[in-house]
Design a protein around this motif. Structure first.
Motif, PDB file in Angstrom:
ATOM      1  N   ALA A   1      19.877 -18.674 -54.989  1.00  0.00           N
ATOM      2  CA  ALA A   1      20.946 -19.520 -54.463  1.00  0.00           C
ATOM      3  C   ALA A   1      22.309 -18.865 -54.609  1.00  0.00           C
ATOM      4  CB  ALA A   1      20.951 -20.876 -55.179  1.00  0.00           C
ATOM      5  N   ARG A   2      22.396 -17.837 -55.470  1.00  0.00           N
ATOM      6  CA  ARG A   2      23.699 -17.234 -55.741  1.00  0.00           C
ATOM      7  C   ARG A   2      23.896 -15.893 -55.061  1.00  0.00           C
ATOM      8  NH1 ARG A   2      22.052 -18.845 -60.873  1.00  0.00           N
ATOM      9  NH2 ARG A   2      21.759 -16.700 -61.553  1.00  0.00           N
ATOM     10  N   SER A   3      22.838 -15.349 -54.464  1.00  0.00           N
ATOM     11  CA  SER A   3      22.949 -14.035 -53.847  1.00  0.00           C
ATOM     12  C   SER A   3      22.400 -14.075 -52.435  1.00  0.00           C
ATOM     13  CB  SER A   3      22.190 -13.001 -54.681  1.00  0.00           C
ATOM     14  OG  SER A   3      20.811 -13.323 -54.715  1.00  0.00           O
ATOM     15  N   VAL A   4      22.727 -13.044 -51.664  1.00  0.00           N
ATOM     16  CA  VAL A   4      22.251 -12.983 -50.287  1.00  0.00           C
ATOM     17  C   VAL A   4      22.057 -11.518 -49.906  1.00  0.00           C
ATOM     18  CG1 VAL A   4      24.575 -12.898 -49.278  1.00  0.00           C
ATOM     19  CG2 VAL A   4      22.674 -13.794 -47.923  1.00  0.00           C
ATOM     20  N   GLU A   5      21.032 -11.264 -49.119  1.00  0.00           N
ATOM     21  CA  GLU A   5      20.836  -9.947 -48.539  1.00  0.00           C
ATOM     22  C   GLU A   5      21.393  -9.971 -47.121  1.00  0.00           C
ATOM     23  OE1 GLU A   5      16.666  -8.589 -50.748  1.00  0.00           O
ATOM     24  OE2 GLU A   5      16.658  -9.173 -48.634  1.00  0.00           O
ATOM     25  N   PHE A   6      22.168  -8.960 -46.800  1.00  0.00           N
ATOM     26  CA  PHE A   6      22.754  -8.882 -45.465  1.00  0.00           C
ATOM     27  C   PHE A   6      22.755  -7.426 -45.036  1.00  0.00           C
ATOM     28  CE2 PHE A   6      26.060  -8.796 -42.233  1.00  0.00           C
ATOM     29  CZ  PHE A   6      25.799  -9.962 -41.519  1.00  0.00           C
ATOM     30  N   PHE A   7      22.220  -7.171 -43.859  1.00  0.00           N
ATOM     31  CA  PHE A   7      22.071  -5.814 -43.361  1.00  0.00           C
ATOM     32  C   PHE A   7      22.891  -5.632 -42.082  1.00  0.00           C
ATOM     33  CE2 PHE A   7      18.209  -7.094 -45.587  1.00  0.00           C
ATOM     34  CZ  PHE A   7      18.077  -6.083 -46.528  1.00  0.00           C
ATOM     35  N   THR A   8      23.169  -4.388 -41.730  1.00  0.00           N
ATOM     36  CA  THR A   8      23.951  -4.104 -40.529  1.00  0.00           C
ATOM     37  C   THR A   8      23.112  -3.346 -39.511  1.00  0.00           C
ATOM     38  OG1 THR A   8      24.805  -2.010 -41.411  1.00  0.00           O
ATOM     39  CG2 THR A   8      26.086  -4.023 -41.851  1.00  0.00           C
ATOM     40  N   SER A   9      23.539  -3.444 -38.253  1.00  0.00           N
ATOM     41  CA  SER A   9      22.806  -2.788 -37.166  1.00  0.00           C
ATOM     42  C   SER A   9      23.740  -2.550 -35.992  1.00  0.00           C
ATOM     43  CB  SER A   9      21.634  -3.667 -36.708  1.00  0.00           C
ATOM     44  OG  SER A   9      22.111  -4.851 -36.084  1.00  0.00           O
ATOM     45  N   HIS A  10      23.359  -1.633 -35.133  1.00  0.00           N
ATOM     46  CA  HIS A  10      24.054  -1.458 -33.865  1.00  0.00           C
ATOM     47  C   HIS A  10      23.166  -0.645 -32.922  1.00  0.00           C
ATOM     48  CE1 HIS A  10      25.437   2.194 -36.156  1.00  0.00           C
ATOM     49  NE2 HIS A  10      25.107   2.788 -35.010  1.00  0.00           N
ATOM     50  N   GLU A  11      23.530  -0.654 -31.645  1.00  0.00           N
ATOM     51  CA  GLU A  11      22.837   0.201 -30.693  1.00  0.00           C
ATOM     52  C   GLU A  11      23.290   1.637 -30.928  1.00  0.00           C
ATOM     53  OE1 GLU A  11      22.215   1.017 -25.894  1.00  0.00           O
ATOM     54  OE2 GLU A  11      23.327  -0.756 -26.554  1.00  0.00           O
ATOM     55  N   ALA A  12      22.348   2.506 -31.254  1.00  0.00           N
ATOM     56  CA  ALA A  12      22.682   3.911 -31.523  1.00  0.00           C
ATOM     57  C   ALA A  12      22.787   4.647 -30.196  1.00  0.00           C
ATOM     58  CB  ALA A  12      21.632   4.542 -32.426  1.00  0.00           C
ATOM     59  N   LEU A  13      23.878   4.415 -29.517  1.00  0.00           N
ATOM     60  CA  LEU A  13      24.047   4.929 -28.162  1.00  0.00           C
ATOM     61  C   LEU A  13      24.580   6.354 -28.134  1.00  0.00           C
ATOM     62  CD1 LEU A  13      23.938   4.124 -25.127  1.00  0.00           C
ATOM     63  CD2 LEU A  13      26.344   3.469 -25.348  1.00  0.00           C
ATOM     64  N   LEU A  14      25.613   6.614 -28.929  1.00  0.00           N
ATOM     65  CA  LEU A  14      26.274   7.924 -28.922  1.00  0.00           C
ATOM     66  C   LEU A  14      25.538   8.861 -29.876  1.00  0.00           C
ATOM     67  CD1 LEU A  14      30.010   6.769 -29.007  1.00  0.00           C
ATOM     68  CD2 LEU A  14      28.537   7.183 -27.023  1.00  0.00           C
ATOM     69  N   LEU A  15      24.669   9.669 -29.329  1.00  0.00           N
ATOM     70  CA  LEU A  15      23.776  10.464 -30.170  1.00  0.00           C
ATOM     71  C   LEU A  15      24.505  11.501 -31.008  1.00  0.00           C
ATOM     72  CD1 LEU A  15      20.695  10.901 -27.814  1.00  0.00           C
ATOM     73  CD2 LEU A  15      20.975   9.349 -29.750  1.00  0.00           C
ATOM     74  N   ASP A  16      25.615  12.030 -30.519  1.00  0.00           N
ATOM     75  CA  ASP A  16      26.385  12.976 -31.333  1.00  0.00           C
ATOM     76  C   ASP A  16      26.866  12.313 -32.622  1.00  0.00           C
ATOM     77  OD1 ASP A  16      26.363  15.407 -29.842  1.00  0.00           O
ATOM     78  OD2 ASP A  16      27.738  14.520 -28.394  1.00  0.00           O
ATOM     79  N   TYR A  17      27.382  11.106 -32.508  1.00  0.00           N
ATOM     80  CA  TYR A  17      27.870  10.361 -33.676  1.00  0.00           C
ATOM     81  C   TYR A  17      26.717  10.030 -34.619  1.00  0.00           C
ATOM     82  CZ  TYR A  17      29.875   6.460 -36.353  1.00  0.00           C
ATOM     83  OH  TYR A  17      30.295   5.631 -37.357  1.00  0.00           O
ATOM     84  N   GLU A  18      25.621   9.521 -34.066  1.00  0.00           N
ATOM     85  CA  GLU A  18      24.482   9.132 -34.897  1.00  0.00           C
ATOM     86  C   GLU A  18      23.889  10.345 -35.609  1.00  0.00           C
ATOM     87  OE1 GLU A  18      24.020   6.007 -35.335  1.00  0.00           O
ATOM     88  OE2 GLU A  18      25.280   5.319 -33.666  1.00  0.00           O
ATOM     89  N   ASP A  19      23.810  11.465 -34.898  1.00  0.00           N
ATOM     90  CA  ASP A  19      23.271  12.682 -35.495  1.00  0.00           C
ATOM     91  C   ASP A  19      24.139  13.147 -36.660  1.00  0.00           C
ATOM     92  OD1 ASP A  19      21.366  15.192 -34.988  1.00  0.00           O
ATOM     93  OD2 ASP A  19      23.380  15.950 -35.403  1.00  0.00           O
ATOM     94  N   ALA A  20      25.453  13.017 -36.513  1.00  0.00           N
ATOM     95  CA  ALA A  20      26.362  13.459 -37.577  1.00  0.00           C
ATOM     96  C   ALA A  20      26.200  12.629 -38.843  1.00  0.00           C
ATOM     97  CB  ALA A  20      27.811  13.392 -37.081  1.00  0.00           C
ATOM     98  N   LEU A  21      25.724  11.392 -38.708  1.00  0.00           N
ATOM     99  CA  LEU A  21      25.537  10.522 -39.866  1.00  0.00           C
ATOM    100  C   LEU A  21      24.072  10.401 -40.274  1.00  0.00           C
ATOM    101  CD1 LEU A  21      28.168   7.784 -39.013  1.00  0.00           C
ATOM    102  CD2 LEU A  21      28.263   9.472 -40.845  1.00  0.00           C
ATOM    103  N   THR A  22      23.227  11.270 -39.729  1.00  0.00           N
ATOM    104  CA  THR A  22      21.815  11.290 -40.104  1.00  0.00           C
ATOM    105  C   THR A  22      21.611  12.327 -41.197  1.00  0.00           C
ATOM    106  OG1 THR A  22      21.087  10.563 -37.915  1.00  0.00           O
ATOM    107  CG2 THR A  22      19.485  11.730 -39.264  1.00  0.00           C
ATOM    108  N   ARG A  23      21.001  11.879 -42.291  1.00  0.00           N
ATOM    109  CA  ARG A  23      20.866  12.740 -43.467  1.00  0.00           C
ATOM    110  C   ARG A  23      19.432  12.690 -43.996  1.00  0.00           C
ATOM    111  NH1 ARG A  23      26.462  12.102 -44.887  1.00  0.00           N
ATOM    112  NH2 ARG A  23      27.443  12.176 -42.821  1.00  0.00           N
ATOM    113  N   PRO A  24      18.925  13.796 -44.553  1.00  0.00           N
ATOM    114  CA  PRO A  24      17.620  13.753 -45.214  1.00  0.00           C
ATOM    115  C   PRO A  24      17.732  13.074 -46.574  1.00  0.00           C
ATOM    116  CG  PRO A  24      18.559  15.953 -45.370  1.00  0.00           C
ATOM    117  CD  PRO A  24      19.496  15.152 -44.506  1.00  0.00           C
ATOM    118  N   ASP A  25      16.758  12.254 -46.902  1.00  0.00           N
ATOM    119  CA  ASP A  25      16.716  11.626 -48.221  1.00  0.00           C
ATOM    120  C   ASP A  25      16.523  12.708 -49.283  1.00  0.00           C
ATOM    121  OD1 ASP A  25      16.379   9.099 -49.906  1.00  0.00           O
ATOM    122  OD2 ASP A  25      14.535  10.194 -50.369  1.00  0.00           O
ATOM    123  N   VAL A  26      17.258  12.603 -50.373  1.00  0.00           N
ATOM    124  CA  VAL A  26      17.225  13.663 -51.389  1.00  0.00           C
ATOM    125  C   VAL A  26      15.876  13.751 -52.084  1.00  0.00           C
ATOM    126  CG1 VAL A  26      19.706  13.604 -51.824  1.00  0.00           C
ATOM    127  CG2 VAL A  26      18.196  12.078 -53.103  1.00  0.00           C
TER     128      VAL A  26
END
Length: 444
Positions: A225-250
């Motif tokens: 009752a005191r916490s909430v999970e909230f996630f974000t999303s968007h259409e990954a349209l601009l592939l150059d931008y999305e690629d720049a923020l794509t990273r391998p998990d360590v």
């Protein structure tokens, strides 16, 4: 899937990429992308994994997916009040749906990254002047001038920083207790409480508050009752931008697009031989694909083979946008054949994009009754087939706009507060009406 070699990761560059801007200065673009690659991620891989687990519950019918936010976010729409109002609207809708369905609601904002939009035409002509179409604030400006409409890669950096600011506000609202269920009545202390849906929500809130007080009287004070999970999303349209923020998990080396927890492919960019499908196939995020009325069952199955070859629950969401007049005719075959394949996709209804019309005033609008009818048809199809109606995907704002007709807004009201830069959105009162109507569908 472990992919750390950049040449493997960027195989999408050899394929046709639809809906990409024509950047006038390739060197400037390259410099911006190099800088973006040095920036911290906006979200974390562990959060994406958590959402994928929640989406698996949706696929099994153990939770409901509520996804919503602006058609196209704007850089000017990042005030605390505007972000809070959108967040509050989704919280209120979630509360209604949780109470009605007696199951968790997975809350995913169409927020903190929805700054690019596909367009049906590359140019726009007004009074004999032709300029590039507005493609979202991450590409160019909405003002109809040559300067504003020229794609500017510097806007990609601003999109990143504005997304970061939005996420900071959301996280602060959650950590400060704003989303605490004990605050549920304060979420309605504005003009909406005077509307029929607002009054109905107020009654529901009082019932829930009494239940919480009853539980506390027995020494039960649930952390949920005191916490909430909230996630974000968007259409990954601009592939150059999305690629720049794509990273391998360590740890695993698997690739995550860390611009958002969930990203999706739009109806205009889901070509099987296109760059978007190739890019998404390598991501570990939960992902979605918009399916319009032209999508065939064979195309849907081919998308599953490319994007979800292991048939992993929670990995892939099919967001159908058929239109109120077509959903009952076209959706059954898709659902039947996908279900027969053994794939455990999340089925989600987008009742907005297939129901856009022009009002007599020339404003692009949607009829609230059409939105409701498509959602109703979506539920009817799944109930008839014994499959899971997993969720809804809506364009909504927390402001008192007049962009969609019905549930208190008329054609004459459209010019009063028509504020969208792209597609019309439900206002908060209409959103609450829709939540109550969806809740009723659970009991039919």
């Amino acid at each position: 899937m472990t992919i750390t070699d950049l040449s493997v990761r960027r195989t999408w560059r050899s394929l046709p990429a639809a809906q990409q801007p024509e950047w006038p200065d390739p060197v400037a673009l390259r410099n911006v992308l190099d800088e973006l690659r040095s920036y911290p991620p906006l979200v974390f891989a562990s959060e994406c994994d958590q959402l994928r687990e929640r989406m698996a519950a949706v696929a099994r019918g153990e939770a409901f997916l509520l996804q919503g936010g602006d058609c196209a976010e704007t850089f000017g729409g990042v005030s605390v009040e505007q972000i809070r109002n959108k967040f509050k609207t989704l919280l209120q809708m979630s509360l209604v749906l949780t109470y009605a369905a007696s199951m968790p609601v997975v809350k995913v904002g169409r927020m903190a990254g929805q700054y690019a939009k596909p367009r049906s035409k590359p140019t726009e002509t007004i009074d004999g002047v032709t300029l590039p179409s507005y493609r979202g604030d991450s590409v160019n400006g909405f003002e109809f001038t040559p300067h504003a409409r020229t794609p500017d890669p510097e806007r990609l950096k601003r999109a990143y920083h504005t997304s970061s600011a939005t996420l900071n506000v959301i996280r602060a609202l959650i950590s400060s207790g704003y989303a605490d269920l004990r605050q549920l009545q304060t979420w309605n202390q504005d003009h909406v409480e005077l509307s029929p849906s607002g009054r109905r929500y107020e009654r529901l809130a009082r019932d829930i508050d009494k239940a919480l007080q009853f539980s506390r009287g027995f020494g039960i004070d649930s952390e949920a009752a005191r916490s909430v999970e909230f996630f974000t999303s968007h259409e990954a349209l601009l592939l150059d931008y999305e690629d720049a923020l794509t990273r391998p998990d360590v740890i695993t080396g698997e690739l995550y697009d860390l611009s958002a927890h969930m990203v999706w492919i739009g109806e205009r960019t889901r070509q099987l031989d296109g760059a978007h499908v190739e890019f998404f196939a390598k991501l570990r995020n939960p992902i979605g694909v918009k399916l319009g009325p032209t999508c065939t069952a064979d195309e849907a199955l081919a998308l599953i083979d490319r994007l979800d070859p292991d048939r992993e629950p929670g990995r892939l969401t099919f967001t159908t946008r058929m239109g109120a007049g077509k959903v009952r005719d076209l959706l059954p075959t898709l659902v039947e054949k996908v279900s027969a394949s053994g794939a455990q996709v999340v089925w989600q209804c987008d009742p907005m994009h297939g129901n856009t019309i022009s009002a007599p005033s020339g404003h692009k609008t949607r009829l609230f009754d059409d939105v409701v009818d498509e959602v109703t048809g979506f539920f009817e199809v799944h109930r008839a087939l014994g499959t899971v109606p997993g969720g809804v995907h809506i364009e909504v704002t927390g402001e008192d706009v007049t962009e969609c007709v019905g549930a208190g807004t008329t054609n004459d009201d459209l010019p009063l507060r028509y504020e969208t830069t792209c597609d019309p959105r439900l206002n908060r009162s209409q959103a609450l009406d829709l939540a109550f109507l969806i809740a009723e569908l659970y009991h039919r």
